[in-house]
Design a protein around this motif. Structure first.
Motif, PDB file in Angstrom:
ATOM      1  N   LEU A  22     -48.015  89.776  38.367  1.00 39.19           N
ATOM      2  CA  LEU A  22     -47.552  90.365  37.115  1.00 39.19           C
ATOM      3  C   LEU A  22     -46.244  91.126  37.302  1.00 39.19           C
ATOM      4  CD1 LEU A  22     -50.906  91.634  35.607  1.00 39.19           C
ATOM      5  CD2 LEU A  22     -49.727  89.487  35.201  1.00 39.19           C
ATOM      6  N   TYR A  48     -53.746  86.456  39.938  1.00 35.58           N
ATOM      7  CA  TYR A  48     -52.840  86.622  38.795  1.00 35.58           C
ATOM      8  C   TYR A  48     -52.313  88.051  38.726  1.00 35.58           C
ATOM      9  CZ  TYR A  48     -53.394  82.103  36.466  1.00 35.58           C
ATOM     10  OH  TYR A  48     -53.334  80.769  36.147  1.00 35.58           O
ATOM     11  N   PHE A  86     -53.101  93.864  29.969  1.00 36.72           N
ATOM     12  CA  PHE A  86     -52.261  94.505  30.993  1.00 36.72           C
ATOM     13  C   PHE A  86     -50.834  94.680  30.457  1.00 36.72           C
ATOM     14  CE2 PHE A  86     -49.981  95.221  34.822  1.00 36.72           C
ATOM     15  CZ  PHE A  86     -50.879  95.635  35.790  1.00 36.72           C
ATOM     16  N   ASP A  87     -50.364  95.913  30.442  1.00 37.41           N
ATOM     17  CA  ASP A  87     -49.020  96.252  29.964  1.00 37.41           C
ATOM     18  C   ASP A  87     -47.981  95.852  31.015  1.00 37.41           C
ATOM     19  OD1 ASP A  87     -46.731  97.359  28.922  1.00 37.41           O
ATOM     20  OD2 ASP A  87     -47.616  99.312  28.483  1.00 37.41           O
ATOM     21  N   VAL A  88     -47.051  94.966  30.643  1.00 40.82           N
ATOM     22  CA  VAL A  88     -45.977  94.569  31.561  1.00 40.82           C
ATOM     23  C   VAL A  88     -44.607  94.922  30.967  1.00 40.82           C
ATOM     24  CG1 VAL A  88     -47.236  92.747  32.773  1.00 40.82           C
ATOM     25  CG2 VAL A  88     -46.040  92.208  30.653  1.00 40.82           C
ATOM     26  N   LEU A  94     -57.554  87.625  31.230  1.00 42.46           N
ATOM     27  CA  LEU A  94     -56.371  88.477  31.372  1.00 42.46           C
ATOM     28  C   LEU A  94     -55.358  88.170  30.275  1.00 42.46           C
ATOM     29  CD1 LEU A  94     -54.679  90.533  33.018  1.00 42.46           C
ATOM     30  CD2 LEU A  94     -53.848  88.599  34.385  1.00 42.46           C
ATOM     31  N   THR A 146     -52.312 100.702  30.244  1.00 39.02           N
ATOM     32  CA  THR A 146     -50.989 100.923  29.689  1.00 39.02           C
ATOM     33  C   THR A 146     -50.577 102.380  29.848  1.00 39.02           C
ATOM     34  OG1 THR A 146     -49.702 100.807  27.634  1.00 39.02           O
ATOM     35  CG2 THR A 146     -52.035 101.330  27.423  1.00 39.02           C
ATOM     36  N   ILE A 162     -51.516  89.616  28.988  1.00 36.12           N
ATOM     37  CA  ILE A 162     -50.379  90.465  29.309  1.00 36.12           C
ATOM     38  C   ILE A 162     -49.601  90.732  28.027  1.00 36.12           C
ATOM     39  CG2 ILE A 162     -50.213  89.698  31.703  1.00 36.12           C
ATOM     40  CD1 ILE A 162     -47.919  87.877  30.890  1.00 36.12           C
ATOM     41  N   ARG A 189     -52.488  97.618  39.300  1.00 34.55           N
ATOM     42  CA  ARG A 189     -53.048  96.511  40.087  1.00 34.55           C
ATOM     43  C   ARG A 189     -54.176  97.004  40.989  1.00 34.55           C
ATOM     44  NH1 ARG A 189     -47.549  94.965  41.616  1.00 34.55           N
ATOM     45  NH2 ARG A 189     -46.759  93.302  40.302  1.00 34.55           N
ATOM     46  N   GLN A 204     -52.908  85.145  29.768  1.00 34.50           N
ATOM     47  CA  GLN A 204     -52.503  84.684  31.096  1.00 34.50           C
ATOM     48  C   GLN A 204     -53.628  83.959  31.808  1.00 34.50           C
ATOM     49  OE1 GLN A 204     -49.470  84.933  31.976  1.00 34.50           O
ATOM     50  NE2 GLN A 204     -49.410  84.473  34.158  1.00 34.50           N
TER      51      GLN A 204
END
Length: 348
Positions: free
Chosen positions: A164, A160, A96-98, A137, A201, A139, A120, A147
């Motif tokens: 994020l 979770y 997951f791109d944060v 998961l 992403t 990140i 999400r 994560q």
């Protein structure tokens, strides 16, 4: 053996005691009011239809019905029941791109839903469809970290997702190669279990080694699917904590971030996966179809005993008691009014 699935709910039985206590207080108050009108035996003669015993019968029925309903909620179980379940599935690691760019709008409208929120929504719906699969998961932004290790606890996985935020990775940027590598390390060592990575992403890779890493994943039998978020037109990046302000470059110009769909498609093709745009109506179906193409593996075989549920018995009992309570009226029964069960009549 007799036990309860929710034993803490049995404390609700105290409400039965409270209801019975309120009834006693109400009857006592009624008797006090009747005494104001005169002698009780004289006043009762003025109310020939009022029954002395039926109110007590009704409250007993109601309290018993309430107790039965509480027991239903507590789910009583008795006896032993052998159960066996075969668990087949695949392992899925979500990358997951944060990065800060995920705060930008996912559409052409700068005020539209953010890429982070749309991601999400897509993943929550996807996790609901994974069933017996294991999910983990990762990140990432400029760095990557695990994560949530692989688990079948989908409730925790979705929890979770809701937490994020870009601030979770101090080093900003977007290193997709590191994200894929971290996700690969999160899988089990079982070579027979099929594995897949879902990379979500805007595909703004700042390092340039993502395609090579995706090819390496395919060589290791790992499918990489890419979910792209964002628009080709681009959108400004909101500044966290500054309403109406956007990220600017050194010259003071507003930075615009656009989705790199071409890179997303190349990544998916290099790793034998599929590329979907999160805004597409068929995104979930395409992802699920691609994951279903992987052969399911048997993780383990679960054998356990569980008490047979007994709550239907108490549910029926509560229903019967309530029906009887409705049928029992508080006034006297007509054909019994001429019968005195408690006084002996002398013969003349």
């Amino acid at each position: 053996m007799f036990d309860f699935a929710n034993p803490h709910l049995l404390y609700l039985l105290l409400t039965c005691v409270a209801v019975a206590g309120l009834y006693v207080l109400a009857r006592a108050a009624r008797r006090r009011k009747l005494r104001r009108f005169g002698r009780p035996d004289v006043v009762e003669a003025l109310m020939p239809e009022a029954s002395r015993y039926k109110p007590a019968i009704k409250i007993v029925l109601e309290v018993l019905a309430l107790a039965a309903l509480v027991i239903v909620l507590a789910r009583p179980r008795a006896g032993q029941k052998e159960q066996e379940a075969r668990v087949d599935g695949i392992e899925v690691m979500i990358a997951f791109d944060v990065s800060n760019s995920m705060l930008a709008s996912s559409s052409d409208d700068p005020a539209g839903i953010s890429r982070l929120d749309r991601s999400r929504l897509v993943l929550e719906k996807l996790i609901d469809r994974l069933h017996n699969d294991k999910v983990g998961l990762v990140i990432f932004a400029g760095d990557a970290k695990t994560q949530l290790p692989l688990t079948t606890d989908f409730y925790s996985a979705k929890m979770y997702l809701n937490e994020l935020q870009p601030g979770m990775i101090a080093n900003q940027g977007t290193d997709i190669s590191m994200a894929i590598d971290m996700a690969m390390n999160g899988f089990s060592a079982d070579e027979d279990t099929r594995k897949a990575i879902i990379l979500i992403t805007d595909s703004e890779d700042h390092e340039g080694e993502a395609i090579e890493t995706a090819k390496l994943a395919k060589e290791n039998g790992i499918q990489v699917n890419v979910v792209g978020v964002g628009s080709a037109k681009g959108a400004p990046i909101p500044m966290s904590g500054r309403s109406g302000d956007y990220l600017r470059d050194m010259q003071g110009n507003v930075v615009t971030t656009t989705i790199n769909e071409e890179l997303g498609k190349q990544l998916a093709e290099a790793a034998g996966g599929v590329y979907v745009n999160a805004a597409a109506s068929s995104a979930l179906e395409d992802l699920e179809s691609k994951l279903d193409s992987l052969e399911k593996s048997e993780f383990n075989r679960i054998s356990y005993t569980a008490g047979a549920e007994q709550f239907p018995t108490f549910a029926w009992l509560a229903l019967i008691l309530l029906v009887v309570d409705v049928l029992v009226l508080e006034r006297k029964i007509g054909w019994l009014t001429h019968i005195n069960f408690f006084t002996k009549t002398d013969k003349k």
